[in-house]
Scaffold this motif. Structure first.
Motif, PDB file in Angstrom:
ATOM      1  N   TRP A 176      -2.244  41.887  19.614  1.00 45.56           N
ATOM      2  CA  TRP A 176      -1.588  43.191  19.613  1.00 45.56           C
ATOM      3  C   TRP A 176      -0.492  43.264  18.557  1.00 45.56           C
ATOM      4  CZ3 TRP A 176      -4.566  46.534  21.416  1.00 45.56           C
ATOM      5  CH2 TRP A 176      -5.348  46.296  22.549  1.00 45.56           C
ATOM      6  N   GLY A 177       0.063  42.122  18.191  1.00 53.17           N
ATOM      7  CA  GLY A 177       1.005  42.105  17.079  1.00 53.17           C
ATOM      8  C   GLY A 177       0.318  42.489  15.785  1.00 53.17           C
ATOM      9  N   GLY A 178      -0.925  42.004  15.610  1.00 51.28           N
ATOM     10  CA  GLY A 178      -1.699  42.373  14.432  1.00 51.28           C
ATOM     11  C   GLY A 178      -1.995  43.858  14.382  1.00 51.28           C
TER      12      GLY A 178
ATOM     13  N   ILE B  62      -8.722  42.551  -3.273  1.00 53.52           N
ATOM     14  CA  ILE B  62      -7.335  42.084  -3.245  1.00 53.52           C
ATOM     15  C   ILE B  62      -6.999  41.403  -1.917  1.00 53.52           C
ATOM     16  CG2 ILE B  62      -4.912  42.802  -3.334  1.00 53.52           C
ATOM     17  CD1 ILE B  62      -5.790  45.052  -5.221  1.00 53.52           C
ATOM     18  N   SER B  63      -7.382  42.034  -0.803  1.00 51.06           N
ATOM     19  CA  SER B  63      -7.073  41.473   0.507  1.00 51.06           C
ATOM     20  C   SER B  63      -7.726  40.108   0.696  1.00 51.06           C
ATOM     21  CB  SER B  63      -7.540  42.433   1.608  1.00 51.06           C
ATOM     22  OG  SER B  63      -7.291  41.892   2.887  1.00 51.06           O
TER      23      SER B  63
ATOM     24  N   ASP C  65      -5.868  45.192   7.106  1.00 54.03           N
ATOM     25  CA  ASP C  65      -7.164  44.762   7.620  1.00 54.03           C
ATOM     26  C   ASP C  65      -7.100  43.364   8.229  1.00 54.03           C
ATOM     27  OD1 ASP C  65      -6.647  43.868   5.011  1.00 54.03           O
ATOM     28  OD2 ASP C  65      -8.764  43.482   4.623  1.00 54.03           O
ATOM     29  N   GLN C  66      -6.410  42.445   7.566  1.00 51.23           N
ATOM     30  CA  GLN C  66      -6.330  41.085   8.086  1.00 51.23           C
ATOM     31  C   GLN C  66      -5.520  41.021   9.383  1.00 51.23           C
ATOM     32  OE1 GLN C  66      -5.697  37.784   5.431  1.00 51.23           O
ATOM     33  NE2 GLN C  66      -6.241  38.995   3.641  1.00 51.23           N
TER      34      GLN C  66
ATOM     35  N   ILE D  72       1.217  36.181   2.579  1.00 47.54           N
ATOM     36  CA  ILE D  72       1.318  37.612   2.265  1.00 47.54           C
ATOM     37  C   ILE D  72       0.086  38.347   2.785  1.00 47.54           C
ATOM     38  CG2 ILE D  72       1.446  39.313   0.397  1.00 47.54           C
ATOM     39  CD1 ILE D  72       2.876  37.201  -1.279  1.00 47.54           C
ATOM     40  N   GLY D  73      -1.087  37.753   2.548  1.00 44.41           N
ATOM     41  CA  GLY D  73      -2.337  38.381   2.932  1.00 44.41           C
ATOM     42  C   GLY D  73      -2.448  38.655   4.415  1.00 44.41           C
TER      43      GLY D  73
END
Length: 257
Positions: free
Chosen positions: A231-233, A190-191, A209-210, A203-204
């Motif tokens: 760091w935002g991720g 899905i990812s 994980d992304q 969206i992904g």
């Protein structure tokens, strides 16, 4: 305090005495390092034939983490087994009889497992970086280069969060088969679909994980338009993990064993 220490020791004994959990960590280390070295070998051999654009965006640090995508599979399995093993064997009733304070019981289990997986993940991240850079030779990056240390440390943090997120899901679902049946397609099917299809790419990029993998990136691709930094991720991934853990704690306290 003495009671907490005893529970922590008990959870440590459970983890190291179950071969499946030990093996999954070993597999995560071997797969991440081995595949990372293999991809670095291929990248070194193909570097001279790359286009100018590809050379400009070549990220030797991130290349060495190419095995992380498959290595996280073992981390997911580890996280699920740590929480759900006792349900599949029926030992959860004995554990809760010994430690009736459910919050302390689950917190101790997660704390021990998280500390272990962070140490393993951090060691794996540094090992795969140094091994990969040794293979890349003249195209290598150095730990002192801008953003590299952050990326290597972030690799260990990413592996820890993947395992911790899986623990939260397992606490909600209790069944190892059901947990893995949801997590595996989510991360490996899905990812990837949502992240690679133009209509759903926005969206992904907010999936755990992304978003988390952004921290291992040093060189930003020319056409990438992600509205957050490394760091935002990680912050997005932490939010997903916190939500999974919160739901896991609530359901664990309310349901019968």
């Amino acid at each position: 305090m003495a009671a907490v220490t005893q529970v922590l020791r008990s959870e440590w004994t459970k983890i190291r005495s179950v071969q499946s959990t030990v093996w999954t960590l070993g597999v995560a280390v071997v797969v991440t390092i081995g595949l990372g070295i293999l991809i670095c070998v291929l990248a070194r051999n193909e570097f001279d034939s790359m286009s100018v654009r590809d050379r400009l965006t070549f990220d030797p640090t991130n290349i060495s983490f190419a095995g992380m995508g498959l290595g996280q599979l073992a981390m997911i399995v580890f996280g699920v087994l740590v929480v759900s093993n006792e349900y599949s064997t029926g030992m959860i009733r004995t554990s809760l009889a010994a430690v009736p304070q459910r919050t302390m019981f689950l917190f101790s289990k997660l704390l021990v497992a998280t500390a272990l997986v962070f140490l393993v993940g951090l060691a794996t991240s540094f090992a795969t970086f140094f091994a990969g850079q040794a293979v890349l030779g003249e195209h290598r990056a150095y730990l002192g280069d801008p953003g590299v240390l952050r990326a290597v440390f972030g690799g260990g943090l990413y592996m820890m969060l993947i395992a911790l997120f899986s623990m939260g899901v397992a606490a909600m679902l209790r069944s190892p088969m059901l947990s893995l049946g949801i997590l595996m397609p989510f991360f490996f099917l899905i990812s990837n679909i949502l992240g690679n299809v133009s209509a759903t790419r926005k969206i992904g990029r907010y999936l755990p994980d992304q978003a988390g993998q952004k921290v291992m990136q040093v060189v930003t691709p020319l056409d990438e338009k992600v509205p957050y930094g490394p760091w935002g991720g990680i912050g997005i991934m932490v939010a997903w993990t916190a939500a999974a853990l919160a739901c896991g704690f609530v359901l664990f306290k309310k349901r019968d064993a």
